[in-house]
Scaffold this active site. Structure first.
Site, mmCIF file in Angstrom:
data_model
loop_
_atom_site.group_PDB
_atom_site.id
_atom_site.type_symbol
_atom_site.label_atom_id
_atom_site.label_comp_id
_atom_site.label_asym_id
_atom_site.label_seq_id
_atom_site.Cartn_x
_atom_site.Cartn_y
_atom_site.Cartn_z
ATOM 1 N N THR A 255 84.453 22.578 24.642
ATOM 2 C CA THR A 255 84.378 21.500 23.776
ATOM 3 C C THR A 255 83.529 20.681 23.466
ATOM 4 O O THR A 255 82.569 20.289 24.501
ATOM 5 C CB THR A 255 85.782 20.887 23.993
ATOM 6 O OG1 THR A 255 85.948 19.807 23.096
ATOM 7 C CG2 THR A 255 85.941 20.187 25.142
ATOM 8 N N ASP A 256 83.271 20.159 22.267
ATOM 9 C CA ASP A 256 82.064 19.367 22.046
ATOM 10 C C ASP A 256 82.553 17.817 22.560
ATOM 11 O O ASP A 256 81.718 17.022 22.850
ATOM 12 C CB ASP A 256 82.087 19.023 20.402
ATOM 13 C CG ASP A 256 83.386 18.424 19.799
ATOM 14 O OD1 ASP A 256 84.316 18.519 20.454
ATOM 15 O OD2 ASP A 256 83.098 18.295 18.579
ATOM 16 N N GLU A 257 83.818 17.619 22.928
ATOM 17 C CA GLU A 257 84.190 16.518 23.613
ATOM 18 C C GLU A 257 83.598 16.047 24.986
ATOM 19 O O GLU A 257 83.812 15.038 25.451
ATOM 20 C CB GLU A 257 85.894 16.441 23.787
ATOM 21 C CG GLU A 257 86.630 16.566 22.351
ATOM 22 C CD GLU A 257 88.011 16.273 22.360
ATOM 23 O OE1 GLU A 257 88.520 15.428 23.047
ATOM 24 O OE2 GLU A 257 88.565 16.795 21.293
ATOM 25 N N TYR B 36 91.470 14.693 29.320
ATOM 26 C CA TYR B 36 91.147 16.280 28.759
ATOM 27 C C TYR B 36 89.688 16.479 28.888
ATOM 28 O O TYR B 36 89.231 17.543 29.362
ATOM 29 C CB TYR B 36 91.825 16.378 27.381
ATOM 30 C CG TYR B 36 91.284 17.560 26.449
ATOM 31 C CD1 TYR B 36 91.609 18.794 26.929
ATOM 32 C CD2 TYR B 36 90.302 17.400 25.622
ATOM 33 C CE1 TYR B 36 91.078 19.985 26.578
ATOM 34 C CE2 TYR B 36 89.941 18.495 24.876
ATOM 35 C CZ TYR B 36 90.181 19.851 25.265
ATOM 36 O OH TYR B 36 89.609 21.090 24.749
ATOM 37 N N LYS C 52 87.559 19.281 31.033
ATOM 38 C CA LYS C 52 86.699 20.588 30.605
ATOM 39 C C LYS C 52 85.348 20.262 31.187
ATOM 40 O O LYS C 52 84.756 21.270 31.476
ATOM 41 C CB LYS C 52 86.853 20.428 28.868
ATOM 42 C CG LYS C 52 88.322 20.553 28.572
ATOM 43 C CD LYS C 52 88.646 22.030 28.668
ATOM 44 C CE LYS C 52 87.852 23.026 27.861
ATOM 45 N NZ LYS C 52 88.423 24.367 28.044
HETATM 46 P P1 NAD Z 1 96.344 26.139 23.126
HETATM 47 O O1 NAD Z 1 96.900 24.671 23.466
HETATM 48 O O2 NAD Z 1 96.746 26.529 21.493
HETATM 49 O O3 NAD Z 1 96.533 27.597 23.974
HETATM 50 C C1 NAD Z 1 96.303 27.560 25.310
HETATM 51 C C2 NAD Z 1 96.974 28.790 25.873
HETATM 52 O O4 NAD Z 1 96.636 28.825 27.399
HETATM 53 C C3 NAD Z 1 98.292 28.892 25.527
HETATM 54 O O5 NAD Z 1 98.827 30.196 25.103
HETATM 55 C C4 NAD Z 1 98.873 28.623 26.943
HETATM 56 O O6 NAD Z 1 100.258 28.975 27.422
HETATM 57 C C5 NAD Z 1 97.982 29.055 27.686
HETATM 58 N N1 NAD Z 1 97.888 28.254 29.119
HETATM 59 C C6 NAD Z 1 97.922 26.979 29.345
HETATM 60 N N2 NAD Z 1 97.877 26.785 30.558
HETATM 61 C C7 NAD Z 1 97.874 27.956 31.464
HETATM 62 C C8 NAD Z 1 97.668 28.419 32.835
HETATM 63 N N3 NAD Z 1 97.696 27.588 33.830
HETATM 64 N N4 NAD Z 1 97.676 29.663 32.807
HETATM 65 C C9 NAD Z 1 97.643 30.640 31.935
HETATM 66 N N5 NAD Z 1 97.657 30.316 30.415
HETATM 67 C C10 NAD Z 1 97.647 28.772 30.408
HETATM 68 O O7 NAD Z 1 94.710 25.761 22.820
HETATM 69 P P2 NAD Z 1 93.489 26.296 21.982
HETATM 70 O O8 NAD Z 1 93.395 25.312 20.889
HETATM 71 O O9 NAD Z 1 93.715 27.670 21.502
HETATM 72 O O10 NAD Z 1 92.210 26.034 22.909
HETATM 73 C C11 NAD Z 1 91.620 27.201 23.587
HETATM 74 C C12 NAD Z 1 90.419 26.959 24.312
HETATM 75 O O11 NAD Z 1 89.346 26.270 23.414
HETATM 76 C C13 NAD Z 1 90.692 25.519 25.340
HETATM 77 O O12 NAD Z 1 90.105 25.886 26.392
HETATM 78 C C14 NAD Z 1 90.468 24.397 24.647
HETATM 79 O O13 NAD Z 1 89.818 23.499 25.547
HETATM 80 C C15 NAD Z 1 89.365 24.900 23.872
HETATM 81 N N6 NAD Z 1 88.838 24.094 22.573
HETATM 82 C C16 NAD Z 1 90.039 24.105 21.451
HETATM 83 C C17 NAD Z 1 89.562 23.414 20.213
HETATM 84 C C18 NAD Z 1 90.747 23.275 19.187
HETATM 85 O O14 NAD Z 1 90.284 22.602 18.411
HETATM 86 N N7 NAD Z 1 91.727 23.701 19.239
HETATM 87 C C19 NAD Z 1 88.509 22.354 20.350
HETATM 88 C C20 NAD Z 1 87.453 22.678 21.214
HETATM 89 C C21 NAD Z 1 87.747 23.387 22.591
#
Ligand code: NAD
Length: 331
Positions: free
Chosen positions: A132-134, A156, A160
């Site tokens: 993430t950009d964060e 968070y 990351k």
């Molecule tokens: P999300 O919260 O929608 O989904 C996370 C998924 O991971 C879920 O299906 C959950 O059941 C699963 N999960 C959580 N803990 C787990 C574990 N211990 N073992 C197995 N599965 C597990 O998240 P997202 O928005 O789809 O984000 C996906 C990735 O992208 C993450 O790494 C997040 O940090 C990164 N990200 C997201 C965004 C955004 O805007 N959504 C932005 C930057 C980075």
């Protein structure tokens, strides 16, 4: 290619799995979907939802494994035979990490290390880590390059950043072919209503008010999830080992500007906005320079924010059965 997608029942992971197995949108580079099999490993936390994979559930190329990335025995047994991992599983909501950071350290740091260890032992060819950009913290002006020092603000983003460093360490120590993507704020269908855009849309669609943090002047760049999936596939198939790639959407908005767009889209006024105290440690601005991904791999976002928002609103309007049961789970 035999691909393992962790967190494949979540928001981004499920879009990625669908775009790999049944490419209909713009996110698919020229890879034959019949040449790919996908294993999803997901613990189905509050954020995971098997309904997100409904469209591909009967696809013989898909295997779903209900399990935790921190389960070293399970992961060690599962990884052999896979060529590549795209690691999306994480605890992903900043507000939840402020309420309590333990699950974030456990899943995001220990879970990632557990996967890396197993990937080395199983001779996995490529490990794409979704970040993430964060991790850079707030920047006043300009845009971060991939060399910007890490300065995360929240539990968070600190978890990351820690996972990113572990990923790079497994490259330097073990020679594992890792590639890190760092993206801006994603939006699109099937995003949990705890996150800003679906939270506001679902509250507006339900006739309620929306909570705007502080003065609303925080700036975020908005990336359509299908553009993010396009970038993940480009990095998976064409990225270089040990490299970090930024993924931006090209739409920087203050939260006030975003709120205006969401109100307009739903035909609502500012009297539906509730001003609430600012989030603790709220970063003022994130901005990524994503010219490396464009220059090396030809990435270009294909969604304008207007088009992406229209489609997203239409999806939430048409799928209350998906989000209504989750609305009570908002942090
Ligand atoms: P999300 O919260 O929608 O989904 C996370 C998924 O991971 C879920 O299906 C959950 O059941 C699963 N999960 C959580 N803990 C787990 C574990 N211990 N073992 C197995 N599965 C597990 O998240 P997202 O928005 O789809 O984000 C996906 C990735 O992208 C993450 O790494 C997040 O940090 C990164 N990200 C997201 C965004 C955004 O805007 N959504 C932005 C930057 C980075």
């Amino acid at each position: 290619m035999k691909l393992l997608v962790t967190g494949g029942a979540g928001f981004i992971g499920s879009h990625l799995v669908r775009s790999v197995l049944s490419p209909t949108g713009p996110s698919q580079p020229s890879v034959d979907p019949r040449a790919v099999t996908v294993t999803v490993l997901d613990a189905l936390t509050y954020a995971g939802n098997l309904a997100n994979l409904h469209a591909v559930k009967d696809d013989p190329q898909l295997r779903f494994v209900h399990g935790d990335i921190r389960d070293a025995q399970l992961v060690a047994a599962l990884l052999p035979g896979h060529d590549a991992v795209v690691h999306c599983a994480a605890e992903s909501h900043v507000d939840r990490s402020i309420a309590g950071g333990a699950d974030f350290v456990s899943t995001n740091v220990l879970g990632t290390q557990t996967l890396l260890e197993a990937a080395v032992r199983a001779n996995v060819t490529t490990f794409v880590h979704v970040s993430t950009d964060e991790v850079y913290g707030s920047i006043a002006d300009g845009s971060c390059s991939e060399e910007q020092p890490l300065a995360p603000s929240s539990p968070y983003s600190a978890s990351k950043a820690a996972s990113d460093l572990l990923v790079l360490a497994y490259h330097r120590t073990h020679g594992l072919d890792v590639r890190i993507t760092r993206c801006s704020n994603n939006y699109g269908s099937r995003q949990h209503p705890e996150k800003l855009i679906p939270r506001f849309l679902t509250r507006l669609l339900s006739g309620g008010t929306v909570p705007l943090y502080g003065d609303g002047h925080q700036v975020r760049d908005w990336l359509h999830v299908e553009d993010h999936c396009q970038a993940l596939q480009l990095v998976l198939h064409g990225g270089r080992p040990g490299e970090i790639y930024h993924v931006g959407g090209g739409t920087e908005l203050t939260n006030r500007q975003l709120t205006q767009r969401l109100l307009d889209a739903c035909g609502a006024d500012w009297d539906r906005v509730e001003h609430v105290p600012d989030r603790k440690g709220h970063d003022a601005r994130y901005s990524l320079d994503w010219s490396k991904l464009r220059g090396e791999l030809g990435y270009m976002p294909r969604y304008s924010f207007d088009k992406g928002l229209d489609e997203t609103l239409a999806w939430y309007r048409g799928n209350p059965a998906w989000w209504k049961p989750l609305a009570g789970a908002q942090a």
